[in-house]
Scaffold this motif. Structure first.
Motif, PDB file in Angstrom:
ATOM      1  N   ASP A  87       0.796  -1.224   0.000  1.00 46.92           N
ATOM      2  CA  ASP A  87       0.000   0.000   0.000  1.00 46.92           C
ATOM      3  C   ASP A  87       0.834   1.283   0.000  1.00 46.92           C
ATOM      4  N   ARG A  88       2.118   1.190   0.281  1.00 49.55           N
ATOM      5  CA  ARG A  88       2.987   2.370   0.324  1.00 49.55           C
ATOM      6  C   ARG A  88       4.303   2.048  -0.351  1.00 49.55           C
ATOM      7  N   GLY A  89       5.078   3.068  -0.610  1.00 56.30           N
ATOM      8  CA  GLY A  89       6.413   2.871  -1.169  1.00 56.30           C
ATOM      9  C   GLY A  89       6.417   2.835  -2.688  1.00 56.30           C
ATOM     10  N   GLU A  90       7.616   2.821  -3.211  1.00 60.90           N
ATOM     11  CA  GLU A  90       7.834   2.828  -4.650  1.00 60.90           C
ATOM     12  C   GLU A  90       7.777   1.399  -5.194  1.00 60.90           C
ATOM     13  N   ALA A  91       6.954   1.168  -6.195  1.00 60.72           N
ATOM     14  CA  ALA A  91       6.798  -0.184  -6.766  1.00 60.72           C
ATOM     15  C   ALA A  91       8.001  -0.558  -7.620  1.00 60.72           C
ATOM     16  N   GLY A  92       8.322  -1.847  -7.616  1.00 61.11           N
ATOM     17  CA  GLY A  92       9.428  -2.345  -8.430  1.00 61.11           C
ATOM     18  C   GLY A  92       9.674  -3.808  -8.149  1.00 61.11           C
ATOM     19  N   THR A  93      10.896  -4.259  -8.441  1.00 61.56           N
ATOM     20  CA  THR A  93      11.265  -5.652  -8.174  1.00 61.56           C
ATOM     21  C   THR A  93      12.532  -5.700  -7.325  1.00 61.56           C
ATOM     22  N   PHE A  94      12.599  -6.719  -6.477  1.00 62.26           N
ATOM     23  CA  PHE A  94      13.770  -6.940  -5.624  1.00 62.26           C
ATOM     24  C   PHE A  94      14.374  -8.277  -6.007  1.00 62.26           C
ATOM     25  N   THR A  95      15.676  -8.281  -6.315  1.00 60.76           N
ATOM     26  CA  THR A  95      16.383  -9.512  -6.654  1.00 60.76           C
ATOM     27  C   THR A  95      17.399  -9.807  -5.563  1.00 60.76           C
ATOM     28  N   ALA A  96      17.256 -10.958  -4.927  1.00 61.96           N
ATOM     29  CA  ALA A  96      18.137 -11.329  -3.821  1.00 61.96           C
ATOM     30  C   ALA A  96      19.545 -11.623  -4.334  1.00 61.96           C
ATOM     31  N   ARG A  99      16.786 -14.854  -7.007  1.00 63.20           N
ATOM     32  CA  ARG A  99      15.317 -14.909  -6.941  1.00 63.20           C
ATOM     33  C   ARG A  99      14.747 -13.487  -6.935  1.00 63.20           C
ATOM     34  N   THR A 100      13.722 -13.249  -7.759  1.00 56.57           N
ATOM     35  CA  THR A 100      13.133 -11.916  -7.912  1.00 56.57           C
ATOM     36  C   THR A 100      11.714 -11.892  -7.355  1.00 56.57           C
ATOM     37  N   HIS A 101      11.395 -10.785  -6.680  1.00 57.46           N
ATOM     38  CA  HIS A 101      10.069 -10.599  -6.061  1.00 57.46           C
ATOM     39  C   HIS A 101       9.507  -9.233  -6.450  1.00 57.46           C
ATOM     40  N   TYR A 154      19.785  -9.395   1.420  1.00 55.84           N
ATOM     41  CA  TYR A 154      20.230  -8.197   0.697  1.00 55.84           C
ATOM     42  C   TYR A 154      20.105  -8.457  -0.793  1.00 55.84           C
ATOM     43  N   GLY A 155      19.920  -7.374  -1.537  1.00 57.90           N
ATOM     44  CA  GLY A 155      19.789  -7.536  -2.982  1.00 57.90           C
ATOM     45  C   GLY A 155      19.672  -6.204  -3.689  1.00 57.90           C
ATOM     46  N   ASP A 156      19.166  -6.254  -4.906  1.00 57.98           N
ATOM     47  CA  ASP A 156      19.053  -5.075  -5.768  1.00 57.98           C
ATOM     48  C   ASP A 156      17.584  -4.754  -6.014  1.00 57.98           C
ATOM     49  N   GLY A 208      13.429   3.836 -13.445  1.00 52.73           N
ATOM     50  CA  GLY A 208      14.408   4.758 -12.872  1.00 52.73           C
ATOM     51  C   GLY A 208      15.668   4.032 -12.424  1.00 52.73           C
ATOM     52  N   THR A 209      16.552   4.785 -11.795  1.00 56.88           N
ATOM     53  CA  THR A 209      17.813   4.229 -11.318  1.00 56.88           C
ATOM     54  C   THR A 209      17.582   3.245 -10.188  1.00 56.88           C
ATOM     55  N   GLY A 210      18.203   2.086 -10.304  1.00 57.03           N
ATOM     56  CA  GLY A 210      18.052   1.044  -9.296  1.00 57.03           C
ATOM     57  C   GLY A 210      19.002   1.233  -8.126  1.00 57.03           C
ATOM     58  N   LEU A 211      18.789   0.462  -7.082  1.00 56.57           N
ATOM     59  CA  LEU A 211      19.635   0.498  -5.894  1.00 56.57           C
ATOM     60  C   LEU A 211      20.236  -0.882  -5.674  1.00 56.57           C
ATOM     61  N   SER A 212      21.493  -0.927  -5.274  1.00 52.05           N
ATOM     62  CA  SER A 212      22.173  -2.210  -5.037  1.00 52.05           C
ATOM     63  C   SER A 212      22.507  -2.375  -3.566  1.00 52.05           C
ATOM     64  N   GLY A 213      22.498  -3.604  -3.110  1.00 49.78           N
ATOM     65  CA  GLY A 213      22.930  -3.934  -1.753  1.00 49.78           C
ATOM     66  C   GLY A 213      22.007  -3.453  -0.653  1.00 49.78           C
ATOM     67  N   ILE A 214      20.720  -3.323  -0.939  1.00 50.89           N
ATOM     68  CA  ILE A 214      19.785  -2.873   0.098  1.00 50.89           C
ATOM     69  C   ILE A 214      19.148  -4.083   0.785  1.00 50.89           C
ATOM     70  N   ARG A 215      18.632  -3.849   1.958  1.00 54.57           N
ATOM     71  CA  ARG A 215      17.967  -4.916   2.705  1.00 54.57           C
ATOM     72  C   ARG A 215      16.593  -5.178   2.101  1.00 54.57           C
ATOM     73  N   GLY A 216      16.269  -6.454   1.979  1.00 52.54           N
ATOM     74  CA  GLY A 216      14.965  -6.836   1.464  1.00 52.54           C
ATOM     75  C   GLY A 216      14.224  -7.709   2.456  1.00 52.54           C
ATOM     76  N   HIS A 217      12.989  -7.392   2.691  1.00 59.12           N
ATOM     77  CA  HIS A 217      12.130  -8.207   3.567  1.00 59.12           C
ATOM     78  C   HIS A 217      11.324  -9.113   2.645  1.00 59.12           C
ATOM     79  N   VAL A 218      11.713 -10.366   2.618  1.00 62.85           N
ATOM     80  CA  VAL A 218      11.092 -11.327   1.701  1.00 62.85           C
ATOM     81  C   VAL A 218      10.485 -12.468   2.510  1.00 62.85           C
TER      82      VAL A 218
END
Length: 197
Positions: free
Chosen positions: A61-70, A116-118, A88-90, A97-107
């Motif tokens: 419901d909040r935040g910027e939509a996209g994909t997270f790859t572990a 694996r991509t979510h 951690y992942g990208d 837009g510009t992606g981010l690398s090495g961020i924490r992901g709650h999967v």
């Protein structure tokens, strides 16, 4: 002989002294209630409201939509002796837009296999608050309230109750002090009017 009982002033007039001044006790009570009220408001913003935003991101419901790859998983031993897994992942935004690398992901459990991509929501870094440290960028993939949701419910209810009482007391004290100041001003203007006659 009959003893004469001392008559107490009506409620709201106990702040006034013989000279019409507001007592130090009344000012201290007002100051304490205002400070408690402000503290509860700040804590409400810092803890439950902040955690609500992250819990809402976990539910999409909040935040910027996209994909997270572990890309990797770290295991950290907590203060309670239990091992916690941190993924951690990208993150790649859906708008290209510009992606981010090495961020924490709650999967979801088991979702931190390398590559694996979510579908995920990104919560940007914030500078922290009165009682919480700054947090880096974090991606949330999957629903569930987790511990943030319980923090929202428990701390939110407590701070609303305690803060509501403190705010109510602050408003009552403010009203009492203002009415005492107005009565004092009225007495002063009446005494000046009598002295001129």
């Amino acid at each position: 002989m009959e003893k004469r009982r001392r008559r107490l002033p009506p409620i709201g007039q106990e702040q006034e002294q013989d000279s019409g001044r507001i007592s130090a006790k009344a000012l201290r009570g007002w100051l304490v209630s205002v400070l408690l009220s402000l503290l509860c408001i700040q804590l409400f913003i810092d803890i439950p409201l902040h955690n609500y935003r992250h819990a809402a991101a976990a539910n999409g419901d909040r935040g910027e939509a996209g994909t997270f790859t572990a890309t990797r998983e770290e295991r950290i031993r907590g203060s309670n002796g239990r091992t916690k897994r941190i993924c951690y992942g990208d993150f790649r935004p859906a708008d290209g837009g510009t992606g981010l690398s090495g961020i924490r992901g709650h999967v979801p459990r088991g979702g931190c296999e390398e590559g694996r991509t979510h579908e995920a929501r990104l919560m940007r870094a914030d500078s922290g608050g009165l009682l919480r440290d700054a947090e880096p960028d974090q991606a949330y993939a999957g629903g569930g309230l987790d511990e943030r949701g319980f923090t929202v419910l428990l701390m939110g209810a407590f701070l609303l109750l305690f803060g509501g009482i403190a705010t109510l007391v602050a408003l009552v004290k403010t009203t009492e002090l203002l009415s005492a100041v107005l009565r004092r001003g009225k007495k002063t203007s009446e005494s000046r009017g009598k002295s001129r006659k």
